[in-house]
Design a protein around this motif. Structure first.
Motif, PDB file in Angstrom:
ATOM      1  N   GLY A  63      49.446 103.799   5.653  1.00  0.00           N
ATOM      2  CA  GLY A  63      50.448 104.852   5.738  1.00  0.00           C
ATOM      3  C   GLY A  63      49.952 106.185   5.232  1.00  0.00           C
ATOM      4  N   GLY A  74      50.092 109.049   6.529  1.00  0.00           N
ATOM      5  CA  GLY A  74      50.917 110.208   6.883  1.00  0.00           C
ATOM      6  C   GLY A  74      50.072 111.337   7.435  1.00  0.00           C
ATOM      7  N   GLU A  82      47.954 103.843  10.285  1.00  0.00           N
ATOM      8  CA  GLU A  82      49.165 104.664  10.349  1.00  0.00           C
ATOM      9  C   GLU A  82      50.023 104.228  11.528  1.00  0.00           C
ATOM     10  OE1 GLU A  82      52.179 106.686   9.954  1.00  0.00           O
ATOM     11  OE2 GLU A  82      50.688 107.165   8.411  1.00  0.00           O
ATOM     12  N   CYS A  92      49.105 109.810  13.494  1.00  0.00           N
ATOM     13  CA  CYS A  92      47.800 109.269  13.873  1.00  0.00           C
ATOM     14  C   CYS A  92      47.025 110.288  14.712  1.00  0.00           C
ATOM     15  CB  CYS A  92      48.002 107.966  14.640  1.00  0.00           C
ATOM     16  SG  CYS A  92      46.560 106.917  14.601  1.00  0.00           S
ATOM     17  N   ASN A 104      46.266 103.225  14.906  1.00  0.00           N
ATOM     18  CA  ASN A 104      47.698 103.478  15.098  1.00  0.00           C
ATOM     19  C   ASN A 104      48.388 102.129  15.277  1.00  0.00           C
ATOM     20  OD1 ASN A 104      49.807 104.893  17.683  1.00  0.00           O
ATOM     21  ND2 ASN A 104      50.175 104.748  15.508  1.00  0.00           N
TER      22      ASN A 104
END
Length: 185
Positions: A47, A49, A71, A77, A94
């Motif tokens: 994660g 971000g 992510e 991503c 992703n």
């Protein structure tokens, strides 16, 4: 631009993003402060971000250290791939953090030295949180650290179910106040 993207994604998916504003530089420093960058061969960030913690990891890592970012948000991503397109030994995925074991296997990562997590465990379903923590614990080398932050201490019990030792530090210079959990066995 990155901050605007973060706020926009929060408005679209508040439970998946977990915060209105990106993490502060102060929080990022605290998140990576216990990483032994000299000896770390494999670091995974869950994660990431918009890459606030990623920036610190990239800045401090050994050039041969492999960093994997997982992510779930497609927009984030895309942003990460553009931002770090010239970085070597960086893998950007992703997908859900629940797939951490699949990607470490796919990319021949035999173990993980450190996991840095920006996942909002307080808003994730318990089943997802548990799956992520179980798989992460299995992949971590002994005596190394799972590092996450939360805005509340509500999930300390859940995380403590998987990690025997949790060192908690507060970061007041983040909006909102954040707790950094450095977890080990």
């Amino acid at each position: 631009m990155k901050s605007f993207s973060f706020i926009f994604q929060y408005l679209l998916n508040p439970r998946k993003i977990g915060a209105v504003l990106p993490s502060s530089n102060y929080l990022a420093e605290k998140m990576v402060g216990s990483i032994d960058f000299h000896n770390a061969k494999y670091i995974v960030e869950l994660g990431p971000g918009i890459g606030v913690f990623t920036d610190k990891i990239i800045e401090n890592r050994n050039q041969h250290t492999v960093v994997m970012l997982i992510e779930n948000n497609k927009e984030f991503c895309t942003l990460l791939k553009e931002e770090y397109k010239n970085e070597k030994n960086l893998i950007i995925i992703n997908d859900s953090a629940e797939e951490i074991d699949k990607y470490t296997k796919d990319f021949n990562i035999p173990y993980i030295d450190y996991v840095v997590s920006g996942l909002p465990f307080a808003s994730l379903p318990k089943s997802s949180s548990s799956a992520i923590l179980i798989k992460t614990k299995k992949l971590l080398r002994k005596n190394v650290i799972f590092i996450t932050f939360q805005y509340t201490l509500l999930k300390k019990g859940l995380i403590g179910h998987y990690f025997k030792q949790i060192n908690i530090k507060r970061e007041y210079r983040n909006i909102p106040l954040a707790y950094v959990f450095s977890c080990s066995n």
